[in-house]
Scaffold this motif. Structure first.
Motif, PDB file in Angstrom:
ATOM      1  N   ALA A  84      37.085 -23.465  10.208  1.00 15.21           N
ATOM      2  CA  ALA A  84      35.618 -23.433  10.094  1.00 15.21           C
ATOM      3  C   ALA A  84      35.195 -24.501   9.088  1.00 15.21           C
ATOM      4  N   VAL A  85      34.157 -25.246   9.440  1.00 17.11           N
ATOM      5  CA  VAL A  85      33.670 -26.322   8.589  1.00 17.11           C
ATOM      6  C   VAL A  85      32.172 -26.129   8.365  1.00 17.11           C
ATOM      7  N   ALA A  86      31.753 -26.309   7.111  1.00 21.19           N
ATOM      8  CA  ALA A  86      30.331 -26.219   6.762  1.00 21.19           C
ATOM      9  C   ALA A  86      29.921 -27.496   6.042  1.00 21.19           C
ATOM     10  N   VAL A  87      28.776 -28.025   6.431  1.00 24.16           N
ATOM     11  CA  VAL A  87      28.218 -29.238   5.833  1.00 24.16           C
ATOM     12  C   VAL A  87      26.928 -28.849   5.122  1.00 24.16           C
ATOM     13  N   THR A  88      26.811 -29.243   3.857  1.00 26.37           N
ATOM     14  CA  THR A  88      25.586 -29.011   3.096  1.00 26.37           C
ATOM     15  C   THR A  88      24.978 -30.357   2.746  1.00 26.37           C
ATOM     16  N   VAL A  89      23.712 -30.529   3.101  1.00 25.79           N
ATOM     17  CA  VAL A  89      22.987 -31.771   2.814  1.00 25.79           C
ATOM     18  C   VAL A  89      21.796 -31.414   1.931  1.00 25.79           C
ATOM     19  N   SER A  90      21.733 -32.016   0.751  1.00 32.66           N
ATOM     20  CA  SER A  90      20.654 -31.753  -0.210  1.00 32.66           C
ATOM     21  C   SER A  90      19.907 -33.053  -0.476  1.00 32.66           C
ATOM     22  N   SER A  91      18.595 -32.969  -0.483  1.00 32.45           N
ATOM     23  CA  SER A  91      17.814 -34.172  -0.746  1.00 32.45           C
ATOM     24  C   SER A  91      16.706 -33.892  -1.744  1.00 32.45           C
ATOM     25  N   VAL A  92      16.297 -34.947  -2.430  1.00 28.01           N
ATOM     26  CA  VAL A  92      15.149 -34.917  -3.320  1.00 28.01           C
ATOM     27  C   VAL A  92      14.263 -36.083  -2.893  1.00 28.01           C
ATOM     28  N   ARG A  93      13.002 -35.762  -2.607  1.00 26.94           N
ATOM     29  CA  ARG A  93      12.053 -36.765  -2.103  1.00 26.94           C
ATOM     30  C   ARG A  93      10.715 -36.610  -2.809  1.00 26.94           C
ATOM     31  N   PRO A  94       9.919 -37.674  -2.801  1.00 25.65           N
ATOM     32  CA  PRO A  94       8.605 -37.580  -3.446  1.00 25.65           C
ATOM     33  C   PRO A  94       7.559 -36.923  -2.547  1.00 25.65           C
ATOM     34  N   ARG A  95       6.614 -36.274  -3.197  1.00 28.72           N
ATOM     35  CA  ARG A  95       5.428 -35.756  -2.511  1.00 28.72           C
ATOM     36  C   ARG A  95       4.215 -36.290  -3.263  1.00 28.72           C
ATOM     37  N   TRP A  96       3.301 -36.850  -2.521  1.00 31.78           N
ATOM     38  CA  TRP A  96       2.098 -37.446  -3.099  1.00 31.78           C
ATOM     39  C   TRP A  96       0.952 -36.457  -2.978  1.00 31.78           C
ATOM     40  N   ARG A  97       0.458 -35.999  -4.091  1.00 33.59           N
ATOM     41  CA  ARG A  97      -0.593 -34.984  -4.084  1.00 33.59           C
ATOM     42  C   ARG A  97      -1.956 -35.528  -3.664  1.00 33.59           C
ATOM     43  N   GLY A  98      -2.246 -36.784  -3.882  1.00 29.91           N
ATOM     44  CA  GLY A  98      -3.578 -37.306  -3.593  1.00 29.91           C
ATOM     45  C   GLY A  98      -3.721 -38.025  -2.275  1.00 29.91           C
ATOM     46  N   GLU A  99      -2.778 -37.821  -1.384  1.00 28.37           N
ATOM     47  CA  GLU A  99      -2.757 -38.580  -0.124  1.00 28.37           C
ATOM     48  C   GLU A  99      -4.037 -38.404   0.686  1.00 28.37           C
ATOM     49  N   ILE A 100      -4.547 -37.220   0.768  1.00 26.51           N
ATOM     50  CA  ILE A 100      -5.724 -36.941   1.603  1.00 26.51           C
ATOM     51  C   ILE A 100      -6.941 -37.728   1.146  1.00 26.51           C
ATOM     52  N   ARG A 101      -7.077 -37.926  -0.171  1.00 27.32           N
ATOM     53  CA  ARG A 101      -8.257 -38.605  -0.714  1.00 27.32           C
ATOM     54  C   ARG A 101      -8.086 -40.111  -0.829  1.00 27.32           C
ATOM     55  N   ALA A 102      -6.929 -40.644  -0.511  1.00 27.01           N
ATOM     56  CA  ALA A 102      -6.639 -42.062  -0.728  1.00 27.01           C
ATOM     57  C   ALA A 102      -7.223 -42.941   0.381  1.00 27.01           C
ATOM     58  N   ALA A 103      -7.300 -44.218   0.076  1.00 28.56           N
ATOM     59  CA  ALA A 103      -7.769 -45.209   1.039  1.00 28.56           C
ATOM     60  C   ALA A 103      -6.798 -45.277   2.217  1.00 28.56           C
ATOM     61  N   ARG A 104      -7.335 -45.584   3.375  1.00 29.28           N
ATOM     62  CA  ARG A 104      -6.546 -45.623   4.616  1.00 29.28           C
ATOM     63  C   ARG A 104      -5.346 -46.565   4.495  1.00 29.28           C
ATOM     64  N   GLN A 105      -5.545 -47.766   3.913  1.00 26.39           N
ATOM     65  CA  GLN A 105      -4.441 -48.732   3.804  1.00 26.39           C
ATOM     66  C   GLN A 105      -3.300 -48.184   2.957  1.00 26.39           C
ATOM     67  N   LEU A 106      -3.656 -47.498   1.876  1.00 27.43           N
ATOM     68  CA  LEU A 106      -2.619 -46.929   1.020  1.00 27.43           C
ATOM     69  C   LEU A 106      -1.907 -45.787   1.733  1.00 27.43           C
ATOM     70  N   ARG A 107      -2.624 -44.983   2.486  1.00 28.47           N
ATOM     71  CA  ARG A 107      -1.994 -43.902   3.260  1.00 28.47           C
ATOM     72  C   ARG A 107      -1.025 -44.478   4.298  1.00 28.47           C
ATOM     73  N   GLU A 108      -1.413 -45.580   4.949  1.00 25.77           N
ATOM     74  CA  GLU A 108      -0.523 -46.231   5.927  1.00 25.77           C
ATOM     75  C   GLU A 108       0.732 -46.772   5.243  1.00 25.77           C
ATOM     76  N   ARG A 109       0.545 -47.380   4.093  1.00 23.99           N
ATOM     77  CA  ARG A 109       1.693 -47.889   3.333  1.00 23.99           C
ATOM     78  C   ARG A 109       2.606 -46.727   2.943  1.00 23.99           C
ATOM     79  N   TRP A 110       2.000 -45.628   2.511  1.00 23.90           N
ATOM     80  CA  TRP A 110       2.767 -44.424   2.159  1.00 23.90           C
ATOM     81  C   TRP A 110       3.558 -43.905   3.362  1.00 23.90           C
ATOM     82  N   ARG A 111       2.938 -43.897   4.525  1.00 25.87           N
ATOM     83  CA  ARG A 111       3.591 -43.404   5.732  1.00 25.87           C
ATOM     84  C   ARG A 111       4.827 -44.258   6.055  1.00 25.87           C
ATOM     85  N   ARG A 112       4.713 -45.569   5.916  1.00 28.22           N
ATOM     86  CA  ARG A 112       5.871 -46.450   6.149  1.00 28.22           C
ATOM     87  C   ARG A 112       6.978 -46.165   5.125  1.00 28.22           C
TER      88      ARG A 112
END
Length: 190
Positions: free
Chosen positions: A86-114
């Motif tokens: 039996a084999v088990a694989v554990t994958v753990s990640s740490v990633r950023p979350r941007w709290r102000g995304e909804i209120r940001a300018a469209r260009q910055l949101r697009e850059r964030w999405r990329r």
């Protein structure tokens, strides 16, 4: 038509029990939060709050993984064989979350999405290497040759598992260095 379906179902159900199965996958995700209304401010926060890499520096994200295996063996007819693996694989990640995304300018949101897409590609590469390591370890251990003693078989199985694990860890470490933890593949806002 119905006969073909029944035949196909029976073929799947009657496959040998030794056929390769997918390792058990456990995923864990952690996040750190950033705020800001410009790419420069967000990047600075990522540089301050991002997870530490093996190089001791902070990075936009980090994915770590481990593979664990266990097996049962049985002594029969003067040799020891592996019975179950039996084999088990554990994958753990740490990633950023941007709290102000909804209120940001469209260009910055697009850059964030990329940026987020690049972070996901980085994570997916590590996850795939972990799964490949798990699959190969399971396949090789299932085909392990019997040994004269169960102690010798256990030592050999673990030696093989560690060697395969190290092979894939080296691949991911080289990938981290080559891509600067995904930055060279778009995991940057500047």
């Amino acid at each position: 038509m119905q006969t073909r379906l029944i035949t196909a179902i029976l073929a799947v159900l009657l496959q040998p029990l030794t056929a390769q199965s997918e390792p058990l996958l456990r995923e864990q995700a952690g996040y750190y939060y950033i705020d800001g209304s410009s790419a420069v401010v967000l990047s600075e926060q990522i540089n301050q709050k991002g997870p530490l890499g093996q190089d001791g520096k902070r990075h936009p994200s980090r994915t770590r993984w481990e593979v664990q295996w266990k097996f049962r063996h049985k002594m029969q007819d003067g040799v020891c064989r592996l019975e179950e693996v039996a084999v088990a694989v554990t994958v753990s990640s740490v990633r950023p979350r941007w709290r102000g995304e909804i209120r940001a300018a469209r260009q910055l949101r697009e850059r964030w999405r990329r940026f987020v897409d690049a972070v996901e590609r980085y994570h997916d590469f590590h996850k795939e290497q972990a799964l490949r390591a798990g699959r190969e370890i399971e396949t090789v251990l299932r085909g392990a040759a019997p040994a004269k003693t169960c102690e010798a078989l256990t030592e050999e199985a673990n030696r093989i598992g560690e060697a395969l694990l190290n092979k894939y860890l080296k691949v991911t470490e080289a990938y981290d260095r080559k891509t600067e933890y995904g930055r060279k593949q778009g995991a940057t806002l500047i």
